[in-house]
Design an enzyme around this catalytic site. Structure first.
Site, short mmCIF file in Angstrom:
data_model
loop_
_atom_site.label_atom_id
_atom_site.label_comp_id
_atom_site.label_asym_id
_atom_site.label_seq_id
_atom_site.Cartn_x
_atom_site.Cartn_y
_atom_site.Cartn_z
CG ASP A 34 -1.73 1.24 1.37
OD1 ASP A 34 -2.37 1.62 0.37
OD2 ASP A 34 -1.72 1.84 2.44
CG ASP B 238 -4.30 -1.05 3.01
OD1 ASP B 238 -4.56 -0.81 1.82
OD2 ASP B 238 -3.63 -0.29 3.73
#
Length: 558
Positions: A187, A420
């Site tokens: 990420d 996420d």
């Protein structure tokens, strides 16, 4: 139903549970929950997640979830479940050991009882030949699965070694999964970047002479950008707001005009207004200047003319720096300046990516919800070539599943936010930088990097590969010791005391091999050999220098 209310007023105070704003308004940050660095304005009726930190203002929050439904309770449950999960090899050894023990006992009895009938051995032995009972006892001792039972000790040793580095695993099975993975996805916000805003540009957009009518004459002293930065820094002095801290950091070391704040008003959820001295008012130099800083919507709302308000918004939309940056606007005497902020990359990320690509031989990619230009800018700074941008949580999830199917071997997902969490849960191994991570991300992650250091990612992967290799070595060593001790014992070549010694020695060797997991990990056998060679060379070199020094000392004439 009892209405539960929580008063949130102190700066940096966290909202304890999920709820919604019942009274008041404030600005909060949820960057540690979602990775979104831009502060949010919350007013009556707005939902607010547990863990959100209050930056300014006061509000009363109505609780909407109980403890049983809380994320923290879920974390506890997942942690307890994770502790019960064993590595695949350890589970196999546990199952194998149960049947193996029965076979060893049966064979020992067979040797003791059938030996005299098949091989003409005596039961109790004599001076010429050891008896079958003696040989059966030797087989039982030599073939005992003690060495096999301690072979998984390397997992516990590796977990302890990782914990000393600030890396927690939810079980030894994670090490097996890590060693098998061939891809890794990162990420962006809060993972590859620090989560700390930095000022990237200052852009006059409305009311400045050079902006409104094309004249190049500066309308501010010493120039528009410097005056805007000086005003913003004076107004944000002592703030805890991320944007305010970024402005102050950007002003350090720069020669700026002196600006003093005469009066100050904080408007929670909108911005800050102040009266300034040191800045000339456009209409009357004897008057104090009025300034405001805050969101674009707040600044544009200060202009009563709808046409002028729309002009400011249009200028923001057509900014040369694009919409990818976090933005704040400053108004000083009808002159509007736009500040652009960006999350800065973490230090050492390029080295980490290079190690994962060259040493670990992993496929590396970035998965982010940011726009293309912002994602590509960060990817270039951290040396990542494969970038997937503008992804929603479900898009990240689908991408992780697709890569896992295509590449084989599994995928590691490194993230920290609520957005996420689906991808972290679907990945073969989920890793989070725990100090900045959302509670949801922590709950689904397999690996927690408590020291918030991304350099722990390659260390963890290398340690996993080292550990699985050591466990396989330990199993091979245990089986070798069993064979070399059991067969001579049955044939009568070894006395019982030597059989016991070999058995216990093999178990000790397996233990010593397992604690090698405490050593710094290497990526390959060649690295291991090179490390051993370097160690021996340094050892003999130091011994040679020491002996040479002693020889010179002894031969010095009096």
């Amino acid at each position: 139903m009892i209405l539960k209310l929580v008063l949130i007023s102190w700066s940096e105070l966290a909202v304890p549970v999920d709820g919604e704003v019942y009274q008041g308004s404030s600005t909060v940050t949820i960057e540690h929950l979602t990775g979104e660095t831009k502060p949010l304005e919350r007013t009556v009726g707005d939902a607010i997640p547990g863990g959100a930190r209050n930056l300014e203002g006061m509000m009363v929050v109505k609780v909407t979830k109980s403890w049983e439904d809380s994320t923290l309770n879920r974390i506890v449950q997942l942690t307890e479940e994770g502790q019960l999960i064993k590595p695949k090899l350890q589970r196999w050894l546990d199952e194998f050991g149960e049947y193996y023990s029965r076979v060893v006992v049966a064979l020992s009895l067979a040797v003791a009882l059938l030996g005299p009938l098949l091989f003409k051995w005596s039961f109790f032995g004599n001076s010429v030949c050891r008896g079958s009972i003696y040989r059966g006892l030797g087989l039982m001792v030599a073939a005992s699965p003690c060495a096999l039972a301690v072979a998984p000790l390397a997992y516990a040793t590796a977990i302890s070694s990782l914990a000393s580095k600030g890396i927690l695993l939810k079980g030894g099975h994670v090490l097996d999964a890590l060693s098998a993975c061939q891809s890794i996805a990162f990420d962006k916000t809060g993972t590859l970047t620090t989560g700390k805003l930095t000022c990237k540009a200052i852009e006059p957009i409305h009311g400045h002479l050079g902006v409104t009518n094309g004249r190049s004459d500066p309308c501010c002293t010493p120039n528009c950008e410097s005056e805007a930065l000086a005003v913003a820094a004076a107004m944000e002095k002592g703030t805890t707001h991320p944007i305010g801290r970024a402005v102050l950091d950007h002003s350090v070391g720069k020669e700026l005009p002196a600006v003093a704040v005469e009066s100050f008003e904080c408007l929670p959820g909108r911005g800050v207004a102040a009266t300034l001295s040191g800045v000339k008012a456009r209409n009357n130099e004897n008057e104090l200047s009025e300034a405001s800083i805050g969101s674009v919507d707040y600044i544009s709302s200060l202009y009563r003319s709808n046409g002028e308000s729309e002009q400011i918004k249009q200028a923001v939309r057509s900014s040369a720096y694009g919409p990818e940056f976090v933005q704040a606007a400053l108004s000083v005497d009808k002159k509007v300046t736009l500040f652009h902020f960006e999350d800065e990359p973490r230090s050492g990320v390029c080295e980490v990516i290079s190690t994962l690509r060259e040493k670990a031989k992993l496929r590396i990619m970035m998965l982010t919800g940011d726009h293309e230009s912002s994602a590509q800018r960060v990817a270039k700074a951290v040396c990542i070539d494969e970038v997937h941008f503008s992804l929603k949580p479900e898009d990240k999830l689908n991408k992780v599943k697709a890569v896992s199917r295509e590449g084989g071997g599994g995928l590691i997902m490194v993230g920290d936010g609520i957005n996420d969490a689906p991808a972290l849960a679907a990945a073969t191994v989920g890793m989070v930088l725990a100090q900045r991570a959302s509670a949801t991300a922590v709950a689904v992650a397999d690996v927690l990097l408590l020291q918030d250091n991304i350099c722990g990612v390659p260390f963890c992967i290398a340690k996993a590969r080292q550990t699985t290799s050591l466990v396989k070595q330990s199993v091979a060593l245990a089986l070798t010791c069993i064979v070399f001790a059991a067969l001579p014992s049955v044939l009568g070549f070894l006395p019982l005391w030597l059989t016991v010694l070999l058995h216990e020695g093999g178990t000790l060797l397996v233990c010593l091999n397992s604690i090698r997991a405490l050593n710094a990990p290497t990526w390959s056998l060649a690295d291991d050999i090179q490390k051993l060679f370097d160690g021996l060379r340094n050892y003999f070199s130091s011994k040679f220098k020491s002996s040479s020094s002693n020889y010179v000392t002894k031969t010095v004439p009096l």
